[in-house]
Design an enzyme around this catalytic site. Sequence first.
Site, short mmCIF file in Angstrom:
data_model
loop_
_atom_site.label_atom_id
_atom_site.label_comp_id
_atom_site.label_asym_id
_atom_site.label_seq_id
_atom_site.Cartn_x
_atom_site.Cartn_y
_atom_site.Cartn_z
N LYS A 1 -2.68 6.70 1.33
CA LYS A 1 -2.40 7.21 2.68
C LYS A 1 -1.40 8.37 2.59
O LYS A 1 -0.20 8.17 2.74
CB LYS A 1 -1.87 6.06 3.54
CG LYS A 1 -2.14 6.23 5.02
CD LYS A 1 -2.05 4.90 5.74
CE LYS A 1 -1.99 5.04 7.23
NZ LYS A 1 -3.15 5.69 7.84
N ARG B 1 0.83 -1.21 0.00
CA ARG B 1 0.00 0.00 0.00
C ARG B 1 0.86 1.26 0.00
O ARG B 1 0.50 2.27 -0.62
CB ARG B 1 -0.95 -0.02 1.20
CG ARG B 1 -2.03 1.06 1.11
CD ARG B 1 -3.09 0.91 2.18
NE ARG B 1 -2.53 1.08 3.51
CZ ARG B 1 -3.22 0.86 4.64
NH1 ARG B 1 -4.46 0.45 4.60
NH2 ARG B 1 -2.65 1.04 5.81
N GLU C 1 -16.14 6.59 4.94
CA GLU C 1 -15.44 5.94 6.06
C GLU C 1 -15.41 6.89 7.25
O GLU C 1 -15.85 8.03 7.16
CB GLU C 1 -14.04 5.49 5.66
CG GLU C 1 -13.09 6.58 5.26
CD GLU C 1 -11.70 6.03 4.91
OE1 GLU C 1 -11.28 4.99 5.45
OE2 GLU C 1 -11.03 6.68 4.10
N1 PLP Z 1 -9.01 4.69 6.81
C1 PLP Z 1 -8.15 5.67 7.10
C2 PLP Z 1 -8.43 7.03 6.61
C3 PLP Z 1 -7.00 5.38 7.86
O1 PLP Z 1 -6.13 6.35 8.17
C4 PLP Z 1 -6.78 4.05 8.30
C5 PLP Z 1 -5.57 3.72 9.04
O2 PLP Z 1 -4.58 3.34 8.50
C6 PLP Z 1 -7.72 3.07 7.96
C7 PLP Z 1 -8.82 3.42 7.23
C8 PLP Z 1 -7.53 1.66 8.39
O3 PLP Z 1 -6.58 1.01 7.58
P1 PLP Z 1 -5.74 -0.21 8.16
O4 PLP Z 1 -6.71 -1.22 8.63
O5 PLP Z 1 -4.95 -0.69 7.00
O6 PLP Z 1 -4.92 0.34 9.26
C1 COI Z 2 -3.64 3.65 11.52
O1 COI Z 2 -4.66 3.07 11.88
O2 COI Z 2 -2.57 3.07 11.41
C2 COI Z 2 -3.64 5.07 11.17
O3 COI Z 2 -2.74 5.48 10.50
C3 COI Z 2 -4.74 5.90 11.64
C4 COI Z 2 -4.36 7.23 12.20
C5 COI Z 2 -3.51 7.18 13.41
C6 COI Z 2 -3.84 8.16 11.15
#
Ligand code: PLP
Ligand code: COI
Length: 340
Positions: free
Chosen positions: A183, A80, A219
């Site tokens: 991200k 990612r 989201e």
């Molecule tokens: N959505 C956003 C905007 C986020 O910042 C995060 C965190 O990383 C997620 C969703 C959840 O993603 P993940 O499960 O890969 O941490």
């Molecule tokens: C995560 O869940 O890893 C995130 O990056 C969310 C937030 C702290 C930006």
Amino acid sequence: MLNLDWGNLPFGYVKTNCNIRAYYREGKWSDIEVFTDDKIDMHIAATCLHYGQECFEGMKAYRGKDGKIRLFRWEENAKRLNVSADRILVPQLPLELFKKALFTVIEKNHEFVPPFGTGASMYIRPLLIGTGAQVGINPASEYTLIFFVTPVGPYFKCGFAPVDVLIERNTDRAAPQGTGNVKVGGNYAASVKASIEARKENFSSLMYLDAKEKKYIDECGPANFFAIKDKTYITPASPSILPSITNNSLIELAKDLGLKVERRKIEVSELDNFEEVGQCGTAAVISPIKRIVDKEKNKEYTFCKDGNVGVYSTKLYNLLTGIQFGEVVDTHNWITILEV
Ligand code: PLP
Ligand code: COI
């Protein structure tokens, strides 16, 4: 053993032994270097400062009862990061370099991985930034990779307990063809003002809707959204949400539990029919939702009416964290054990 109050750690920065860095110069990545200093020196015209040429990841290391350190699906974060990098013209990071930086930063800070049973974990933040100078809008010719770690407690202070969420209709964090699916820091910059306002009113986070029609659920601030209805796990399909590794994993675990899975557009009005709803992500884990407020429409949706978290949210939470901490058999091969 370090003398930290492991059971009461906030989701914040704690200085550790070191961070790891590498540099992209003249079309090549350097080997990693270890730094004890947690400051960086950079050019005042660095592109990350002016034009947001920066992307990052968020992952965790977990300590099991056996004392071993476990990583969860780390290759997905590596992939990612490269998708995010590509979107903002940052050079690709070889998988081997990601792995070396990741394993080294954990090994050199292993005593900061919280003990089993404290509910805490080590948060790992890979960061890729344009550090070369540009004044016109151009990608940098030099980049810096940083991996730092910090021991953390739950992102939402209450941990696995139901929270309130506010539907945000006055700000968009991402446009349909913008950067919501990667991200990058700009997405968070676009949402910080509204989310701080919401926190003042005791909302844990904001729920964003699709920016075009404001009809569908996108989201929550730092996490994906999911719902349970009629033995089905339902989560939004949208071009402007981050493909969450936690959500993708919960989809597999929901199937293991015999649930059907639907990834589709979800109209806000459907909230009336859902049995359980929650936010999910690395930092958030699963954060069950008890109330969703839509101020502009003068509407409130309530869940967990008996005060308890829903059955399937609880099962999914126990399975996910069980795998991460080594308590549940890892049938999906998601865990990498680090020999430290
Ligand atoms: N959505 C956003 C905007 C986020 O910042 C995060 C965190 O990383 C997620 C969703 C959840 O993603 P993940 O499960 O890969 O941490
Ligand atoms: C995560 O869940 O890893 C995130 O990056 C969310 C937030 C702290 C930006």
